[in-house]
Design a protein around this motif. Structure first.
Motif, PDB file in Angstrom:
ATOM      1  N   MET A 120       0.922  -1.290  -0.075  1.00 15.17           N
ATOM      2  CA  MET A 120       0.021  -0.083   0.182  1.00 15.17           C
ATOM      3  C   MET A 120       0.873   1.466  -0.021  1.00 15.17           C
ATOM      4  O   MET A 120       0.422   2.423  -0.414  1.00 15.17           O
ATOM      5  N   ASN A 121       2.063   1.101   0.503  1.00 17.19           N
ATOM      6  CA  ASN A 121       2.772   2.193   0.540  1.00 17.19           C
ATOM      7  C   ASN A 121       3.440   2.721  -0.790  1.00 17.19           C
ATOM      8  O   ASN A 121       3.861   3.705  -1.005  1.00 17.19           O
ATOM      9  N   SER A 154      -1.013   5.291  -4.882  1.00 15.84           N
ATOM     10  CA  SER A 154      -1.540   6.611  -4.649  1.00 15.84           C
ATOM     11  C   SER A 154      -2.637   6.557  -3.936  1.00 15.84           C
ATOM     12  O   SER A 154      -3.402   5.301  -3.731  1.00 15.84           O
ATOM     13  N   THR A 155      -3.289   7.570  -3.541  1.00 17.58           N
ATOM     14  CA  THR A 155      -4.353   7.462  -2.547  1.00 17.58           C
ATOM     15  C   THR A 155      -5.578   6.893  -3.350  1.00 17.58           C
ATOM     16  O   THR A 155      -6.528   6.149  -2.852  1.00 17.58           O
ATOM     17  N   GLN A 156      -5.797   7.266  -4.738  1.00 16.30           N
ATOM     18  CA  GLN A 156      -6.685   6.722  -5.549  1.00 16.30           C
ATOM     19  C   GLN A 156      -6.437   5.173  -5.893  1.00 16.30           C
ATOM     20  O   GLN A 156      -7.644   4.293  -5.643  1.00 16.30           O
ATOM     21  N   VAL A 199      -5.109   3.298  -3.684  1.00 20.96           N
ATOM     22  CA  VAL A 199      -5.564   2.650  -2.112  1.00 20.96           C
ATOM     23  C   VAL A 199      -7.018   2.312  -2.238  1.00 20.96           C
ATOM     24  O   VAL A 199      -7.539   1.187  -1.853  1.00 20.96           O
ATOM     25  N   PRO A 208      -0.599   2.562   3.872  1.00 22.39           N
ATOM     26  CA  PRO A 208      -0.253   3.370   3.049  1.00 22.39           C
ATOM     27  C   PRO A 208       0.617   4.589   3.284  1.00 22.39           C
ATOM     28  O   PRO A 208       0.737   4.775   4.471  1.00 22.39           O
ATOM     29  N   LYS A 258      -3.287  11.369   3.816  1.00 25.08           N
ATOM     30  CA  LYS A 258      -4.528  11.282   3.028  1.00 25.08           C
ATOM     31  C   LYS A 258      -4.881   9.966   2.760  1.00 25.08           C
ATOM     32  O   LYS A 258      -6.060   9.551   2.858  1.00 25.08           O
ATOM     33  N   SER A 259      -3.963   9.225   2.403  1.00 26.43           N
ATOM     34  CA  SER A 259      -4.255   7.648   1.878  1.00 26.43           C
ATOM     35  C   SER A 259      -4.549   6.966   3.384  1.00 26.43           C
ATOM     36  O   SER A 259      -5.341   6.206   3.223  1.00 26.43           O
ATOM     37  N   ARG A 260      -3.917   7.134   4.359  1.00 27.79           N
ATOM     38  CA  ARG A 260      -4.312   6.594   5.662  1.00 27.79           C
ATOM     39  C   ARG A 260      -5.657   6.732   6.250  1.00 27.79           C
ATOM     40  O   ARG A 260      -6.344   6.045   6.707  1.00 27.79           O
ATOM     41  N   ALA A 264      -8.023   7.804   4.173  1.00 30.29           N
ATOM     42  CA  ALA A 264      -8.976   6.979   3.215  1.00 30.29           C
ATOM     43  C   ALA A 264      -9.148   5.533   3.630  1.00 30.29           C
ATOM     44  O   ALA A 264     -10.601   5.090   3.387  1.00 30.29           O
TER      45      ALA A 264
END
Length: 186
Positions: free
Chosen positions: A121-122, A125-127, A129, A163, A167-169, A171
Motif C-alpha cells: 500500500m505504501n 496513490s490515494t486513488q 489505495v 499506505p 490522506k491515504s491513511r 481514506a
C-alpha cells in the motif's frame, strides 16, 4: 504457512493452555461474553483466502482444512478470514467460493479485506489505495447479500505495510468507491 498437523498442534496447545478463539469485534469492543469462564480470549486470523483455509470434499469441509481443524478442537470458535477479492474476477478460497463463504458465515466466522491485489500500500496513490479496498468491499458486500453494513469489516494490510501519507491513511477509515461509502475500523 503451516501444515495441517502443525496447525492442529498449535490449536491443541492453545486449548490446553486455557485459550478460546473469539472475533476481532469481541476483542476490540471488549465484548467477551462468549468466552467460557476460566478461558483466555485470543483471535485467529487467516490471510489471502487460500484454498487450504476451507476446502470442500463431497460438498462438505474437508477434515484437513484449517476451518475443520479449528472447529474440531474448539466449541463454537470465531476467526476472521482476510480475503483478496474483487469484481475483477479474483475470488477467495478457490472453486466454489460462494459456498465456502456461506459455510464460514453459517459457522459464525468473519470476513475481512486484504485488498484486491495484495499490493504494498505504501507504493500506491490515494486513488489506488481506494480502488484496492473498494474492489474487495464490493465483492464482500455481494457475497454477504448486502449484510456488509451490519458489521465491521477489518482490513489486514498486505505485508503489514500501511499506505504512505495522511490522506491515504485517512481514506482507509472512510472512502467512496463506485458511488458507495465504505470504511474500515481504526
Amino acid at each position: 504457512s503451516l501444515s495441517p498437523g502443525q496447525f492442529e498442534k498449535i490449536l491443541e496447545a492453545a486449548r490446553d493452555g486455557g485459550f478460546f478463539p473469539v472475533s476481532l469485534d469481541e476483542i476490540v469492543g471488549d465484548a467477551l461474553d462468549a468466552v467460557p469462564p476460566g478461558k483466555k480470549p485470543f483471535s485467529i486470523t487467516f490471510d489471502d483466502g487460500h484454498p487450504s483455509q476451507i476446502r470442500l470434499k463431497d460438498g462438505k469441509p474437508d477434515a484437513t482444512c484449517a476451518f475443520s481443524i479449528m472447529t474440531r478442537i474448539f466449541d463454537d470458535p470465531k476467526a476472521t478470514f482476510f480475503v483478496n477479492a474483487g469484481t475483477t474476477g479474483k475470488k477467495p478460497f478457490g472453486p466454489d467460493a460462494g459456498k465456502k463463504i456461506g459455510i464460514l458465515r453459517e459457522a459464525g466466522m468473519f470476513l475481512g479485506s486484504h485488498t484486491a491485489g495484495h499490493l504494498k500500500m505504501n507504493a500506491l496513490s490515494t486513488q489506488e489505495v481506494i480502488e484496492q479496498m473498494g474492489e474487495t468491499m464490493l465483492y464482500l458486500d455481494a457475497v454477504l447479500a448486502g449484510d456488509l453494513a451490519q458489521e465491521n469489516v477489518y482490513l489486514a494490510y498486505p505485508y503489514g505495510v500501511l499506505p504512505s501519507g495522511k490522506k491515504s491513511r485517512d481514506a482507509v477509515k472512510s472512502f467512496k468507491y463506485e458511488g458507495r461509502t465504505f470504511g474500515h475500523p481504526a
